[in-house]
Design a protein around this motif. Structure first.
Motif, PDB file in Angstrom:
ATOM      1  N   UNK A 227       0.848  -1.189   0.000  1.00 54.94           N
ATOM      2  CA  UNK A 227       0.000   0.000   0.000  1.00 54.94           C
ATOM      3  C   UNK A 227       0.887   1.243   0.000  1.00 54.94           C
ATOM      4  N   UNK A 228       0.568   2.192  -0.877  1.00 50.08           N
ATOM      5  CA  UNK A 228       1.343   3.432  -1.002  1.00 50.08           C
ATOM      6  C   UNK A 228       0.466   4.602  -0.543  1.00 50.08           C
ATOM      7  N   UNK A 229       0.992   5.393   0.402  1.00 48.90           N
ATOM      8  CA  UNK A 229       0.225   6.497   0.973  1.00 48.90           C
ATOM      9  C   UNK A 229       1.039   7.788   0.871  1.00 48.90           C
ATOM     10  N   UNK A 230       0.461   8.798   0.220  1.00 47.17           N
ATOM     11  CA  UNK A 230       1.096  10.114   0.135  1.00 47.17           C
ATOM     12  C   UNK A 230       0.166  11.134   0.783  1.00 47.17           C
ATOM     13  N   UNK A 232       0.321  15.150   3.313  1.00 48.42           N
ATOM     14  CA  UNK A 232       0.991  16.127   4.179  1.00 48.42           C
ATOM     15  C   UNK A 232      -0.084  16.714   5.090  1.00 48.42           C
ATOM     16  N   UNK A 233       0.090  16.566   6.404  1.00 47.14           N
ATOM     17  CA  UNK A 233       1.157  15.828   7.079  1.00 47.14           C
ATOM     18  C   UNK A 233       0.994  14.323   6.895  1.00 47.14           C
ATOM     19  N   UNK A 234       2.018  13.561   7.325  1.00 45.97           N
ATOM     20  CA  UNK A 234       1.976  12.116   7.183  1.00 45.97           C
ATOM     21  C   UNK A 234       0.772  11.538   7.918  1.00 45.97           C
ATOM     22  N   UNK A 235       0.303  10.423   7.416  1.00 43.92           N
ATOM     23  CA  UNK A 235      -0.940   9.849   7.916  1.00 43.92           C
ATOM     24  C   UNK A 235      -0.699   8.712   8.902  1.00 43.92           C
ATOM     25  N   UNK A 258       9.430   4.928   4.792  1.00 41.46           N
ATOM     26  CA  UNK A 258       9.330   6.192   4.036  1.00 41.46           C
ATOM     27  C   UNK A 258       9.885   5.995   2.636  1.00 41.46           C
ATOM     28  N   UNK A 259       9.190   6.540   1.626  1.00 39.86           N
ATOM     29  CA  UNK A 259       9.633   6.449   0.235  1.00 39.86           C
ATOM     30  C   UNK A 259       9.401   7.796  -0.451  1.00 39.86           C
ATOM     31  N   UNK A 260       9.985   7.954  -1.624  1.00 41.44           N
ATOM     32  CA  UNK A 260       9.783   9.137  -2.451  1.00 41.44           C
ATOM     33  C   UNK A 260       9.018   8.721  -3.706  1.00 41.44           C
ATOM     34  N   UNK A 261       7.887   9.380  -3.942  1.00 41.36           N
ATOM     35  CA  UNK A 261       7.068   9.103  -5.120  1.00 41.36           C
ATOM     36  C   UNK A 261       6.783  10.421  -5.825  1.00 41.36           C
ATOM     37  N   UNK A 262       7.280  10.573  -7.055  1.00 44.59           N
ATOM     38  CA  UNK A 262       7.069  11.808  -7.824  1.00 44.59           C
ATOM     39  C   UNK A 262       7.474  13.032  -7.008  1.00 44.59           C
ATOM     40  N   UNK A 263       8.662  12.938  -6.383  1.00 44.71           N
ATOM     41  CA  UNK A 263       9.225  14.035  -5.585  1.00 44.71           C
ATOM     42  C   UNK A 263       8.417  14.339  -4.331  1.00 44.71           C
ATOM     43  N   UNK A 264       7.542  13.427  -3.932  1.00 46.42           N
ATOM     44  CA  UNK A 264       6.749  13.626  -2.726  1.00 46.42           C
ATOM     45  C   UNK A 264       7.199  12.636  -1.653  1.00 46.42           C
TER      46      UNK A 264
END
Length: 354
Positions: A227-230, A232-235, A258-264
């Motif tokens: 599951x990928x969650x983006x 702000x703030x973190x969930x 923590x990961x980076x997805x499309x600079x997010x």
């Protein structure tokens, strides 16, 4: 009264004979007055025409005693030259100065005090601000200088890539998007002094965007649901099976990184399902929540039901059905094949009920 006003205005009119002096704040400035003979010196006067002040008559200054030696001074350099020197000029010293012999103007100077840029107001007051997605924002920088300043806005994203986005004191964004996060810098310059700048870092907050990887091979053990969650703030992230909250236990392990997805900045949550005496079939839901809302995504894990034939006729019909199904999947469909398959399905259903 009107005649006196007209005479006064005529005195302060700039003419082509005015000498222009430019100085920065803190510099010294000298006005020189030349006359024909020494006997005229008692009738000489320096005037600040802009304010209407008489600064001196002859060799006597008409100033506050505290300013006489510290700010202005008369210097006689020769029998036909008298200088007025101003030490460490400030903004109030700007304007038109004249040296008069009685009513005759001997010389005049237009003093322009160059003032380096300085900010007189800006918004927001904080260097870093946060706004919810979809809200409006106004950024402003007001600066004073002489000559006047130009304001330029530069935007930098998280990768430090920059672009000029606006010229002017105020910038308005009617509806913020997550891609608007970054640094906004206003730069004030007037072409004569060093530029000054003020930066604001804007963080655009948004609710969770949740996405489960649906391409999972449930035959590979242990089963892993990603599951990928983006947001702000973190969930805050939770997993559910058939509506019941899953916690780390013998057969379920949850790993979050923590990961980076499309600079997010995003989170990756992996639910690991280990083998158990009973298959953990059901609907698996990944749910994320922050103060802007909660969202989820799900995937269904079900057993593959294969009918068990009871008789030889059923086995024969099922074999024909499977063969026809394979032929259909490996070749282009035709109406004839579809009709045969439909008939076979009816025959199998009838055999199951016999």
């Amino acid at each position: 009264m009107i005649i006196i006003l007209i005479i006064f205005l005529s005195l302060i009119q700039f003419s082509s004979t005015d000498q222009i002096l430019r100085a920065n704040i803190g510099q010294d400035v000298t006005f020189s007055c030349f006359f024909e003979n020494e006997s005229q010196i008692d009738q000489l006067s320096f005037m600040h025409q802009t304010t209407g002040d008489i600064l001196s008559v002859g060799l006597e200054l008409f100033l506050d005693e505290s300013l006489t030696t510290n700010h202005m001074k008369l210097i006689r350099l020769s029998s036909n030259r008298l200088d007025l020197k101003i030490f460490q000029v400030n903004q109030n010293d700007s304007g038109l100065y004249t040296c008069m012999f009685n009513d005759e103007k001997l010389s005049s100077y237009l003093l322009e005090i160059f003032i380096p840029p300085r900010f007189i107001s800006f918004f927001p007051l904080e260097a870093s601000v946060s706004y919810p997605e979809g809200s409006s924002i106004n950024l402003s920088c007001h600066a004073y200088a002489f000559p006047s300043v130009n304001i330029t806005w530069i935007y930098r994203n998280k990768d430090k890539q920059l672009k000029t986005i606006h010229n002017g004191e105020d910038i308005y964004i009617s509806s913020l998007e997550s891609t608007d996060s970054g640094s906004y810098e206003c730069i004030a310059s007037n072409g004569y002094h060093a530029t000054i700048s003020r930066s604001f870092y804007v963080t655009v907050q948004y609710p969770p965007r949740v996405k489960i990887d649906k391409f999972i091979d449930f035959n590979i053990r242990p089963i892993q649901i990603k599951c990928e969650i983006c947001s702000i703030p973190l969930s805050r992230i939770e997993w559910f099976r058939n509506g019941i909250n899953i916690i780390n236990e013998q057969y379920f392990i949850i790993k979050t990184n923590a990961i980076i997805v499309d600079d997010k900045n995003c989170l990756s949550s992996i639910l690991i399902i280990h083998d158990s005496p009973h298959e953990k079939y059901g609907r698996y839901e990944c749910q994320a929540e922050n103060f802007l809302g909660h969202y989820s995504d799900h995937i269904d894990y079900h057993s593959k039901i294969i009918p068990h034939p009871k008789s030889g006729n059923e086995q024969f019909a099922l074999l024909i059905l499977l063969n026809n199904t394979n032929e259909i999947s490996n070749s282009s469909l035709s109406l004839y094949q579809l009709f045969n398959t439909y008939i076979l399905l009816i025959i199998i259903n009838l055999l199951f009920f016999l």
